[in-house]
Design an enzyme around this catalytic site. Structure first.
Site, PDB file in Angstrom:
ATOM      1  N   ASN A   1      27.773  97.157 103.775  1.00  0.00           N
ATOM      2  CA  ASN A   1      26.792  98.912 104.943  1.00  0.00           C
ATOM      3  C   ASN A   1      25.329  98.088 104.782  1.00  0.00           C
ATOM      4  O   ASN A   1      24.654  98.812 105.558  1.00  0.00           O
ATOM      5  CB  ASN A   1      27.115  99.858 104.071  1.00  0.00           C
ATOM      6  CG  ASN A   1      28.068 100.295 104.830  1.00  0.00           C
ATOM      7  OD1 ASN A   1      28.728  99.889 105.169  1.00  0.00           O
ATOM      8  ND2 ASN A   1      28.459 101.640 104.037  1.00  0.00           N
TER       9      ASN A   1
ATOM     10  N   ARG B   1      25.597 107.462 100.581  1.00  0.00           N
ATOM     11  CA  ARG B   1      26.698 108.646  99.534  1.00  0.00           C
ATOM     12  C   ARG B   1      27.017 106.859 100.606  1.00  0.00           C
ATOM     13  O   ARG B   1      28.781 106.821  99.650  1.00  0.00           O
ATOM     14  CB  ARG B   1      27.332 109.072 100.694  1.00  0.00           C
ATOM     15  CG  ARG B   1      26.305 110.775 100.955  1.00  0.00           C
ATOM     16  CD  ARG B   1      26.480 111.727 100.474  1.00  0.00           C
ATOM     17  NE  ARG B   1      26.929 112.580 102.163  1.00  0.00           N
ATOM     18  CZ  ARG B   1      27.392 113.083 101.959  1.00  0.00           C
ATOM     19  NH1 ARG B   1      27.435 114.613 101.655  1.00  0.00           N
ATOM     20  NH2 ARG B   1      27.666 113.144 103.932  1.00  0.00           N
ATOM     21  N   ASP B   2      26.686 106.035 100.837  1.00  0.00           N
ATOM     22  CA  ASP B   2      27.839 104.928 101.108  1.00  0.00           C
ATOM     23  C   ASP B   2      26.903 103.055 101.222  1.00  0.00           C
ATOM     24  O   ASP B   2      27.314 102.811 101.756  1.00  0.00           O
ATOM     25  CB  ASP B   2      28.666 105.088 102.226  1.00  0.00           C
ATOM     26  CG  ASP B   2      29.781 103.872 101.861  1.00  0.00           C
ATOM     27  OD1 ASP B   2      30.349 103.393 101.384  1.00  0.00           O
ATOM     28  OD2 ASP B   2      30.417 103.404 103.096  1.00  0.00           O
ATOM     29  N   ILE B   3      26.217 103.242 100.087  1.00  0.00           N
ATOM     30  CA  ILE B   3      25.606 101.611  99.853  1.00  0.00           C
ATOM     31  C   ILE B   3      26.194 100.938  99.190  1.00  0.00           C
ATOM     32  O   ILE B   3      26.939 100.916  98.142  1.00  0.00           O
ATOM     33  CB  ILE B   3      24.206 101.786  99.188  1.00  0.00           C
ATOM     34  CG1 ILE B   3      23.282 103.037  99.306  1.00  0.00           C
ATOM     35  CG2 ILE B   3      23.267 100.664  98.720  1.00  0.00           C
ATOM     36  CD1 ILE B   3      21.726 102.845  99.046  1.00  0.00           C
TER      37      ILE B   3
END
Length: 582
Positions: free
Chosen positions: A141, A135-137
């Site tokens: 990150n 959900r937050d690539i």
């Protein structure tokens, strides 16, 4: 700043950055001098956003505990103090991918980008194997250790119940966020594919593929699908353009899936092929390799079995023998691995000019075949012995069935005792789950009595099953449910129908549903516990409830009660969490 402070066995060094919910530091073990990364989260922050932060943290810890991939940041330990919780992770010496990309002038060579994306996809495929959505690539990150890439910051991750499940919580970063997430629509695993398509483009062209100055502009740009592949003098191969375009489709159903991605020649390295597969790969073109080894190579090899017939009689005999042994021993876990080796061996025999590596592999297969033959002989002796003792194979199976059932019911009964010791904030909510567990024990015990008339050799088990039927706890819980007016009035119809001794036709469904709700309730109790010991006890109960939910599986093997209920308490909390489905 906390530099120099000691936490447990670790001394804090430099601040590495701020994660989703906490600050991350480089730290050093004061005993062995090894380096690690530690995320520090204050308990006070877990109550933010109506408890969402606490839920996300729990998901991050449980996910990291389960994943063992060289391309996903590894969780090493988790512990707490009165005010903070600490997540100890492996340390990456080269920082994040965004800083690396910036140092390189925001333009990387095509082959370097492919190598990075292959590793990111490898890590993501491991997450998706467990139905985990990141959900937050984004570049920030993704960490780097030497030349190895690792997906990190799983603070927004979520483990789905199945691969088709969708969620609605809008999390992530505009620019790499999938359009369905930005629109607050429901979304699933394919949203991560969109994010990787964004960073694939970004690494090559120095900027994100869509204007992300605000959400409306961003969604409009995605809808128009005007992806510019001809700017800044960057030249890439047509296959990359095709892959990126299909990863960035607005409709998640039109995006490339992992099996489709792995068919492209640039991604053939992502598959974890055995040494035999690698030998074959050296002797064929990339196109042939992708054709032979797509879908792990199994489907194509099976369909084209005649193509891979060996030219050496000895090798052919071993392959055929191995497969026969494999079929007979179909209860062993490594059946699939042996089958795969056999098919890979056939492929290699056809494709490789150098037969020496095949000889080495044959020796390994011979050893496995010998072990399987030994096991088969031993099992055969065991079965014959049982038949001689009972003079009836049918009777032996019936006896085994009820011996296993006896173990399963003992497992469920001990789990019930564990649940009974939990101090729930709202005790009435736990009653339905407890009742369903008792009803399972009672109804299965009655099935034994029905068979007892036809199989007198089961008489020796009567005492244990009869004790469950005579236990008054079933009626005590039933009366508590009926006596709780608020609970009884709001009870769902399927549960209401089960408030009797006789199981309905949908008992199995109601049973699983009630235990799932109890599972969720205990997870909430875990979040309230500050002490690791109490948290550990509750996680063990979760694991036991989880096994009770799959009751038929529980009845298929001998259960080591000592190991399940006593020795498990000696294990590390993280090792127990790995076995629990959160």
């Amino acid at each position: 700043m906390l530099q120099g402070k000691q936490i447990g066995d670790f001394k804090l060094l430099d601040e590495l950055g701020k994660g989703s919910f906490g600050c991350v530091y480089k730290c050093q073990n004061i005993f062995d001098q090894s380096y690690h990364a530690i995320k520090i989260i204050q308990f006070a922050s877990l109550n933010n956003s109506e408890g969402i932060v606490g839920e996300l943290l729990k998901d991050e810890i449980s996910v990291l505990a389960k994943i063992d991939s060289p391309n996903v940041l590894k969780l090493e330990h988790y512990f707490q103090s009165k005010s903070n919780c600490y997540i100890l992770m492996e340390y990456c010496n080269a920082g994040d991918l965004e800083k690396y990309w910036e140092k390189k002038g925001k333009r990387l060579q095509e082959q370097k980008v492919i190598d990075i994306i292959i590793q990111v996809l490898s890590g993501l495929s491991e997450l998706h194997k467990f139905n985990i959505i990141h959900r937050d690539i984004k570049l920030a990150n993704i960490l780097m250790h030497n030349d190895q890439v690792k997906i990190a910051d799983l603070g927004f991750c979520k483990q789905l119940q199945n691969k088709d499940m969708e969620v609605t919580l809008c999390l992530g970063t505009i620019g790499t966020m999938a359009p369905e997430v930005a629109r607050y629509d429901s979304y699933g695993l394919q949203s991560d594919i969109f994010s990787i398509g964004c960073i694939f483009y970004q690494l090559l062209f120095g900027e994100l593929p869509f204007d992300c100055s605000d959400v409306k502009v961003y969604l409009s740009a995605i809808r128009q699908q005007k992806i510019e592949f001809y700017k800044y003098g960057v030249v890439i191969q047509n296959e990359i353009k095709e892959v990126i375009s299909k990863m960035l489709k607005e409709d998640p159903k039109e995006r490339l899936t992992f099996p489709q991605l792995f068919q492209y020649s640039m991604f053939t390295k992502i598959q974890n092929m055995s040494k035999v597969s690698q030998i074959a790969q050296k002797n064929v073109s990339k196109i042939e390799t992708s054709r032979y080894y797509q879908d792990d190579g199994m489907s194509v090899l099976k369909q084209n079995e005649d193509v891979f017939k060996t030219q050496q009689n000895q090798q052919s005999q071993y392959v055929e023998s191995l497969q026969k042994v494999n079929i007979i021993n179909n209860t062993y876990q490594n059946q699939e691995n042996v089958s795969k080796l056999a098919y890979e061996l056939r492929a290699t025999q056809s494709l490789s000019q150098n037969q020496q590596p095949i000889q080495n592999t044959l020796e390994q297969l011979k050893e496995k075949e010998t072990v399987f033959k030994t096991d088969r002989t031993y099992n055969s002796i065991q079965i014959k012995s049982q038949i001689n003792n009972t003079n009836s194979l049918v009777n032996t199976k019936i006896q085994q069935k009820y011996l296993y059932l006896q173990d399963a019911l003992q497992f469920c009964n001990r789990t019930y005792s564990e649940i009974n010791q939990i101090q729930f904030e709202n005790e009435s909510k736990s009653l339905i789950g407890k009742f369903m567990l008792l009803k399972r024990i009672r109804s299965e015990s009655k099935s034994y009595l029905q068979d007892l008339a036809n199989y007198p050799e089961l008489q020796g088990l009567k005492g244990a099953f009869l004790a469950y039927i005579q236990d008054s706890e079933f009626y005590n819980v039933l009366n508590q449910i009926r006596g709780n007016q608020n609970l009884f009035a709001n009870l769902r119809q399927e549960y209401n129908n089960e408030l009797q001794e006789q199981a309905t036709g949908v008992f199995q469904y109601s049973y699983c549903q009630a235990l799932m709700e109890l599972h969720t309730q205990i997870k909430q109790e875990i979040n309230k516990q500050a002490e690791n010991k109490k948290k550990k006890d509750l996680v063990i109960v979760l694991l036991h409830i989880q096994k009770c939910m799959h009751f038929q599986d529980l009845c298929q093997e001998k259960i080591e009660i000592e190991e399940e209920f006593f020795n498990i308490k000696k294990k590390n909390l993280i090792d127990i969490i790995k076995q629990v489905q959160f």
